[in-house]
Design a protein around this motif. Structure first.
Motif, PDB file in Angstrom:
ATOM      1  N   PRO A 174       4.352  -9.089  10.183  1.00  0.00           N
ATOM      2  CA  PRO A 174       4.893  -7.860   9.585  1.00  0.00           C
ATOM      3  C   PRO A 174       6.363  -8.002   9.228  1.00  0.00           C
ATOM      4  CG  PRO A 174       4.838  -7.641  11.961  1.00  0.00           C
ATOM      5  CD  PRO A 174       4.277  -9.003  11.652  1.00  0.00           C
ATOM      6  N   CYS A 175       6.883  -6.997   8.547  1.00  0.00           N
ATOM      7  CA  CYS A 175       8.317  -6.905   8.277  1.00  0.00           C
ATOM      8  C   CYS A 175       8.947  -6.162   9.456  1.00  0.00           C
ATOM      9  CB  CYS A 175       8.578  -6.154   6.971  1.00  0.00           C
ATOM     10  SG  CYS A 175      10.337  -5.884   6.641  1.00  0.00           S
ATOM     11  N   PHE A 176       9.743  -6.864  10.235  1.00  0.00           N
ATOM     12  CA  PHE A 176      10.317  -6.271  11.439  1.00  0.00           C
ATOM     13  C   PHE A 176      11.538  -5.408  11.148  1.00  0.00           C
ATOM     14  CE2 PHE A 176       8.152 -10.093  13.086  1.00  0.00           C
ATOM     15  CZ  PHE A 176       7.313  -9.473  13.993  1.00  0.00           C
ATOM     16  N   ALA A 177      12.029  -5.444   9.911  1.00  0.00           N
ATOM     17  CA  ALA A 177      13.208  -4.651   9.572  1.00  0.00           C
ATOM     18  C   ALA A 177      12.854  -3.281   9.023  1.00  0.00           C
ATOM     19  CB  ALA A 177      14.074  -5.400   8.553  1.00  0.00           C
ATOM     20  N   CYS A 178      11.624  -3.096   8.563  1.00  0.00           N
ATOM     21  CA  CYS A 178      11.202  -1.783   8.069  1.00  0.00           C
ATOM     22  C   CYS A 178      11.145  -0.774   9.218  1.00  0.00           C
ATOM     23  CB  CYS A 178       9.817  -1.886   7.426  1.00  0.00           C
ATOM     24  SG  CYS A 178       9.837  -2.482   5.731  1.00  0.00           S
ATOM     25  N   PRO A 179      11.430   0.500   8.953  1.00  0.00           N
ATOM     26  CA  PRO A 179      11.350   1.502  10.034  1.00  0.00           C
ATOM     27  C   PRO A 179       9.963   1.519  10.644  1.00  0.00           C
ATOM     28  CG  PRO A 179      11.496   2.552   7.859  1.00  0.00           C
ATOM     29  CD  PRO A 179      11.783   1.108   7.661  1.00  0.00           C
ATOM     30  N   TRP A 180       9.909   1.385  11.958  1.00  0.00           N
ATOM     31  CA  TRP A 180       8.633   1.213  12.648  1.00  0.00           C
ATOM     32  C   TRP A 180       8.733   1.905  14.005  1.00  0.00           C
ATOM     33  CZ3 TRP A 180       6.069  -4.285  13.079  1.00  0.00           C
ATOM     34  CH2 TRP A 180       4.787  -4.158  13.580  1.00  0.00           C
ATOM     35  N   GLU A 181       8.070   3.027  14.121  1.00  0.00           N
ATOM     36  CA  GLU A 181       8.138   3.796  15.367  1.00  0.00           C
ATOM     37  C   GLU A 181       7.557   2.985  16.519  1.00  0.00           C
ATOM     38  OE1 GLU A 181       7.365   8.349  16.955  1.00  0.00           O
ATOM     39  OE2 GLU A 181       6.112   7.575  15.328  1.00  0.00           O
ATOM     40  N   CYS A 284       7.223  -4.372   0.498  1.00  0.00           N
ATOM     41  CA  CYS A 284       8.480  -3.817   1.000  1.00  0.00           C
ATOM     42  C   CYS A 284       9.602  -4.256   0.071  1.00  0.00           C
ATOM     43  CB  CYS A 284       8.745  -4.307   2.423  1.00  0.00           C
ATOM     44  SG  CYS A 284      10.428  -3.994   2.996  1.00  0.00           S
ATOM     45  N   ILE A 285      10.221  -3.315  -0.644  1.00  0.00           N
ATOM     46  CA  ILE A 285      11.257  -3.681  -1.607  1.00  0.00           C
ATOM     47  C   ILE A 285      12.638  -3.746  -0.976  1.00  0.00           C
ATOM     48  CG2 ILE A 285      10.015  -2.794  -3.607  1.00  0.00           C
ATOM     49  CD1 ILE A 285      11.820  -0.307  -3.461  1.00  0.00           C
ATOM     50  N   ARG A 286      12.785  -3.265   0.226  1.00  0.00           N
ATOM     51  CA  ARG A 286      14.074  -3.373   0.904  1.00  0.00           C
ATOM     52  C   ARG A 286      14.268  -4.788   1.464  1.00  0.00           C
ATOM     53  NH1 ARG A 286      17.437   0.890   2.703  1.00  0.00           N
ATOM     54  NH2 ARG A 286      18.118   1.847   0.781  1.00  0.00           N
ATOM     55  N   HIS A 287      13.180  -5.394   1.935  1.00  0.00           N
ATOM     56  CA  HIS A 287      13.296  -6.682   2.608  1.00  0.00           C
ATOM     57  C   HIS A 287      12.442  -7.769   1.957  1.00  0.00           C
ATOM     58  CE1 HIS A 287      13.700  -3.304   5.573  1.00  0.00           C
ATOM     59  NE2 HIS A 287      14.906  -3.843   5.604  1.00  0.00           N
ATOM     60  N   GLY A 288      11.742  -7.429   0.866  1.00  0.00           N
ATOM     61  CA  GLY A 288      11.027  -8.425   0.087  1.00  0.00           C
ATOM     62  C   GLY A 288       9.889  -9.092   0.810  1.00  0.00           C
ATOM     63  N   THR A 289       9.016  -8.320   1.462  1.00  0.00           N
ATOM     64  CA  THR A 289       7.889  -8.886   2.192  1.00  0.00           C
ATOM     65  C   THR A 289       6.588  -8.228   1.755  1.00  0.00           C
ATOM     66  OG1 THR A 289       8.237  -7.282   3.991  1.00  0.00           O
ATOM     67  CG2 THR A 289       9.249  -9.455   4.238  1.00  0.00           C
ATOM     68  N   PHE A 290       5.482  -8.932   2.009  1.00  0.00           N
ATOM     69  CA  PHE A 290       4.159  -8.381   1.768  1.00  0.00           C
ATOM     70  C   PHE A 290       3.756  -7.487   2.938  1.00  0.00           C
ATOM     71  CE2 PHE A 290       4.186 -12.228  -0.820  1.00  0.00           C
ATOM     72  CZ  PHE A 290       3.638 -11.779  -2.002  1.00  0.00           C
ATOM     73  N   ILE A 291       2.853  -6.542   2.678  1.00  0.00           N
ATOM     74  CA  ILE A 291       2.435  -5.565   3.681  1.00  0.00           C
ATOM     75  C   ILE A 291       0.945  -5.740   3.959  1.00  0.00           C
ATOM     76  CG2 ILE A 291       2.275  -3.110   4.240  1.00  0.00           C
ATOM     77  CD1 ILE A 291       4.591  -2.600   2.365  1.00  0.00           C
ATOM     78  N   SER A 292       0.583  -5.633   5.216  1.00  0.00           N
ATOM     79  CA  SER A 292      -0.813  -5.778   5.627  1.00  0.00           C
ATOM     80  C   SER A 292      -1.705  -4.814   4.855  1.00  0.00           C
ATOM     81  CB  SER A 292      -0.952  -5.517   7.130  1.00  0.00           C
ATOM     82  OG  SER A 292      -0.052  -6.322   7.863  1.00  0.00           O
ATOM     83  N   ARG A 293      -2.808  -5.356   4.309  1.00  0.00           N
ATOM     84  CA  ARG A 293      -3.802  -4.579   3.554  1.00  0.00           C
ATOM     85  C   ARG A 293      -3.184  -3.852   2.355  1.00  0.00           C
ATOM     86  NH1 ARG A 293      -6.363  -2.366   9.166  1.00  0.00           N
ATOM     87  NH2 ARG A 293      -7.516  -4.249   9.732  1.00  0.00           N
ATOM     88  N   GLY A 294      -2.068  -4.379   1.880  1.00  0.00           N
ATOM     89  CA  GLY A 294      -1.394  -3.766   0.740  1.00  0.00           C
ATOM     90  C   GLY A 294      -1.623  -4.503  -0.565  1.00  0.00           C
ATOM     91  N   VAL A 295      -2.560  -5.462  -0.589  1.00  0.00           N
ATOM     92  CA  VAL A 295      -2.865  -6.234  -1.789  1.00  0.00           C
ATOM     93  C   VAL A 295      -4.338  -6.036  -2.128  1.00  0.00           C
ATOM     94  CG1 VAL A 295      -2.767  -8.509  -2.889  1.00  0.00           C
ATOM     95  CG2 VAL A 295      -1.154  -7.942  -1.053  1.00  0.00           C
ATOM     96  N   VAL A 296      -4.630  -5.851  -3.409  1.00  0.00           N
ATOM     97  CA  VAL A 296      -6.008  -5.627  -3.851  1.00  0.00           C
ATOM     98  C   VAL A 296      -6.291  -6.532  -5.050  1.00  0.00           C
ATOM     99  CG1 VAL A 296      -7.635  -3.943  -4.822  1.00  0.00           C
ATOM    100  CG2 VAL A 296      -6.031  -3.245  -3.028  1.00  0.00           C
ATOM    101  N   ASN A 297      -7.457  -7.183  -5.040  1.00  0.00           N
ATOM    102  CA  ASN A 297      -7.884  -7.995  -6.182  1.00  0.00           C
ATOM    103  C   ASN A 297      -8.203  -7.106  -7.381  1.00  0.00           C
ATOM    104  OD1 ASN A 297      -7.753 -10.670  -5.218  1.00  0.00           O
ATOM    105  ND2 ASN A 297      -9.658 -10.379  -4.065  1.00  0.00           N
ATOM    106  N   LEU A 298      -7.883  -7.602  -8.557  1.00  0.00           N
ATOM    107  CA  LEU A 298      -8.186  -6.874  -9.787  1.00  0.00           C
ATOM    108  C   LEU A 298      -9.445  -7.456 -10.415  1.00  0.00           C
ATOM    109  CD1 LEU A 298      -4.620  -6.656 -11.416  1.00  0.00           C
ATOM    110  CD2 LEU A 298      -5.827  -4.872 -10.145  1.00  0.00           C
ATOM    111  N   PRO A 299     -10.534  -6.713 -10.413  1.00  0.00           N
ATOM    112  CA  PRO A 299     -11.747  -7.213 -11.082  1.00  0.00           C
ATOM    113  C   PRO A 299     -11.628  -7.155 -12.600  1.00  0.00           C
ATOM    114  CG  PRO A 299     -12.125  -5.016 -10.204  1.00  0.00           C
ATOM    115  CD  PRO A 299     -10.758  -5.421  -9.744  1.00  0.00           C
ATOM    116  N   GLY A 300     -10.659  -6.408 -13.106  1.00  0.00           N
ATOM    117  CA  GLY A 300     -10.434  -6.288 -14.545  1.00  0.00           C
ATOM    118  C   GLY A 300      -8.981  -5.984 -14.803  1.00  0.00           C
ATOM    119  N   GLY A 301      -8.716  -4.899 -15.517  1.00  0.00           N
ATOM    120  CA  GLY A 301      -7.340  -4.504 -15.786  1.00  0.00           C
ATOM    121  C   GLY A 301      -6.703  -3.815 -14.592  1.00  0.00           C
ATOM    122  N   GLU A 302      -5.434  -3.508 -14.741  1.00  0.00           N
ATOM    123  CA  GLU A 302      -4.667  -2.838 -13.691  1.00  0.00           C
ATOM    124  C   GLU A 302      -4.934  -1.341 -13.769  1.00  0.00           C
ATOM    125  OE1 GLU A 302       0.061  -2.306 -12.463  1.00  0.00           O
ATOM    126  OE2 GLU A 302      -0.588  -4.001 -13.684  1.00  0.00           O
TER     127      GLU A 302
END
Length: 526
Positions: A174-181, A284-302
């Motif tokens: 994970p991104c450890f710098a993002c706000p995380w309760e 995460c645009i503050r720290h430039g990291t990918f997020i868990s389950r935040g990526v989805v394959n595109l079967p066609g267009g966006e």
């Protein structure tokens, strides 16, 4: 007990035996058993010495007491600290020549402190010719082989590492710098005044990428992802009926307020040989990291529904926060029907309240393709708490990973997902690892910038005079970002902005603009 995993069989040996076995293998890594686990050691830590010019034996002319020369040696398996004893015979070769005879290329000819083995030089050359890899990336690989402290591919699962407010099955770093309760927020963070809550705001950025494709392959039922849904990818099958509603050859094109076509270059014809046309991600645009389950394959267009799915994954452990912000290059259109789509595709209902209050803005560069209203209404620089964020960080992630698509597009589905998960995990670990140095470098820069801006503001304030400044301070400043709940009203009753340059909105604004420019000129004049 010691063992060497580079030797055949890796037998357990005592210190003396392991040193004897490695008399002619000074660049092997050995491991020491501590009673609970193995710890990697360099042979020099055990007392190994590399004797030159006498086939591994000590020079008979050496003094009885001599301190070995510490040499940093780069080999194909990493960077070693080697204790070297040179030959002291009367007609012995020079130190430089002794190293060359030992298949070591000294970094300098005078008092060398580091050297490269001939094998690593040959390997780097072949690596360059075959993979076109830069010398910098090759050295990064050797550094990781020297000390790859974090098992980033498993995110600490094998060591029993668990984090609060996070699915325990996730295999992502994970991104450890993002706000995380429960991880990096103070106990009283919920009592923060409304004017300062942006400190604990989550910043996300959405974008599609059509370089991480997958070609059509004969279907293999035995090929499946080992990571599954516990990595960075969310499964599009969660959107029941989506593939039927939006087939790959769907001609639907996303447009912005100004008619700019996001998928203008995404002609459906060029997707005909592809199983997956790319990915859409929330990062995460503050720290430039990918997020868990935040990526989805595109079967066609966006399509917006696929981004909704990625957003639902990215917000899984962020719903306890009080503020959220998302940037998207067509954010002004994306937020229009997000609540309807959220219900239509049966996305997590517990996140619906978060989506209602989600601030959605445009990245600073992409917003230039939008109408003037959107350039004011959705601009990050005009909204409270965004600072100098440009919202374009996701583009840096794509620029680094586009080259990955050249290999992953040839893989089958499961292998491709596991490979991309591994790349994303490695990227996140590198970002976390280098964040301290990055912040240490940026803080002095920002403090200097703060001093410059404070000086400019003071000059403008002095030039404007107290009466005008007091009048300006009483003006209603609309610094709130539009949300799916408020965008319709804000669009129906737009406020005239001092940043608007559209002359059709009234000549007074032209006069105010001229007055402001004159203040700038006066304040900067010597």
């Amino acid at each position: 007990m010691f063992r060497c995993r580079e030797c055949l069989g890796s037998p357990g040996l005592c210190r003396e035996c392991i040193l004897t076995a490695h008399k002619h293998h000074p660049y092997h890594w050995v491991e020491e058993w501590t009673g609970s686990f193995f710890v990697r050691r360099d042979l020099s830590e055990l007392g190994h010495r590399l004797h030159l010019a006498h086939f591994g034996t000590r020079c008979p002319q050496s003094p009885s007491v001599v301190s070995p020369h510490v040499l940093t040696v780069t080999h194909t398996n990493g960077i070693h600290e080697v204790h070297v004893e040179y030959c002291h015979c009367p007609r012995c070769p020079s130190v430089y020549e002794q190293l060359l005879l030992a298949n070591l290329m000294p970094a300098t000819s005078d008092k060398p402190a580091s050297a490269f083995t001939f094998l690593v030089l040959d390997d780097a050359h072949e690596d360059l010719l075959t993979s076109k890899k830069s010398g910098y990336d090759y050295m990064r690989k050797l550094r990781r082989q020297t000390n790859n402290a974090c098992a980033h591919s498993r995110a600490g699962q094998c060591h029993g590492v668990r984090y609060p407010n996070r699915d325990g099955n996730l295999l992502t770093v994970p991104c450890f710098a993002c706000p995380w309760e429960g991880v990096n927020l103070p106990d009283d963070w919920r009592s923060t005044p409304a004017s300062l809550r942006y400190i604990y705001r989550w910043f996300g950025g959405a974008d599609g990428n059509h370089s991480l494709q997958q070609k059509k392959k004969p279907r293999d039922d035995t090929d499946y992802s080992l990571v599954g849904s516990n990595g960075f990818f969310n499964d599009v099958s969660k959107l029941d009926g989506f593939l039927k509603a939006y087939p790959k050859d769907s001609a639907k094109v996303i447009q912005t307020c100004s008619g700019f076509k996001v998928t203008r270059s995404q002609r459906t014809g060029k997707f005909r040989h592809l199983e997956i046309t790319g990915v859409v991600a929330v990062t995460c645009i503050r720290h430039g990291t990918f997020i868990s389950r935040g990526v989805v394959n595109l079967p066609g267009g966006e399509q917006f529904a696929l981004l909704d799915l990625a957003l639902s994954g990215a917000l899984e452990n962020k719903y306890t926060l009080m503020e959220w912000l998302l940037t998207y290059d067509v954010g002004c259109e994306y937020l229009a029907n997000i609540l309807t789509r959220w219900k239509e595709w049966k996305l997590p209902p517990d996140l619906l309240d978060v989506v209602r209050r989600l601030s959605i803005l445009l990245p600073q560069l992409h917003m230039l393709a939008h109408k003037e209203f959107c350039q004011c209404e959705y601009a990050m620089c005009y909204k409270q708490g965004t600072g100098h964020s440009n919202g374009e960080s996701v583009e840096a992630l794509w620029s680094e990973h586009n080259a990955v698509g050249l290999s992953t597009r040839e893989m089958n589905g499961g292998a491709r997902l596991d490979a991309l998960n591994d790349f994303f995990n490695s990227w996140n670990w590198y970002k976390n690892e280098g964040r301290a140095k990055y912040i240490a470098r940026k803080i002095p820069e920002k403090l200097q910038l703060q001093a410059v801006q404070t000086r400019d503001l003071a000059a403008l304030t002095l030039e404007a005079g107290p009466e005008r400044v007091e009048k300006w301070l009483k003006l209603d400043r609309d610094e709130k970002a539009p949300t799916p709940e408020t965008y319709a009203e804000r669009r129906a009753h737009p406020r005239i902005s001092v940043y608007t340059l559209d002359q059709s909105q009234g000549k007074p604004w032209k006069r105010y603009l001229g007055a402001y420019c004159s203040l700038i000129i006066v304040s900067l004049s010597p």
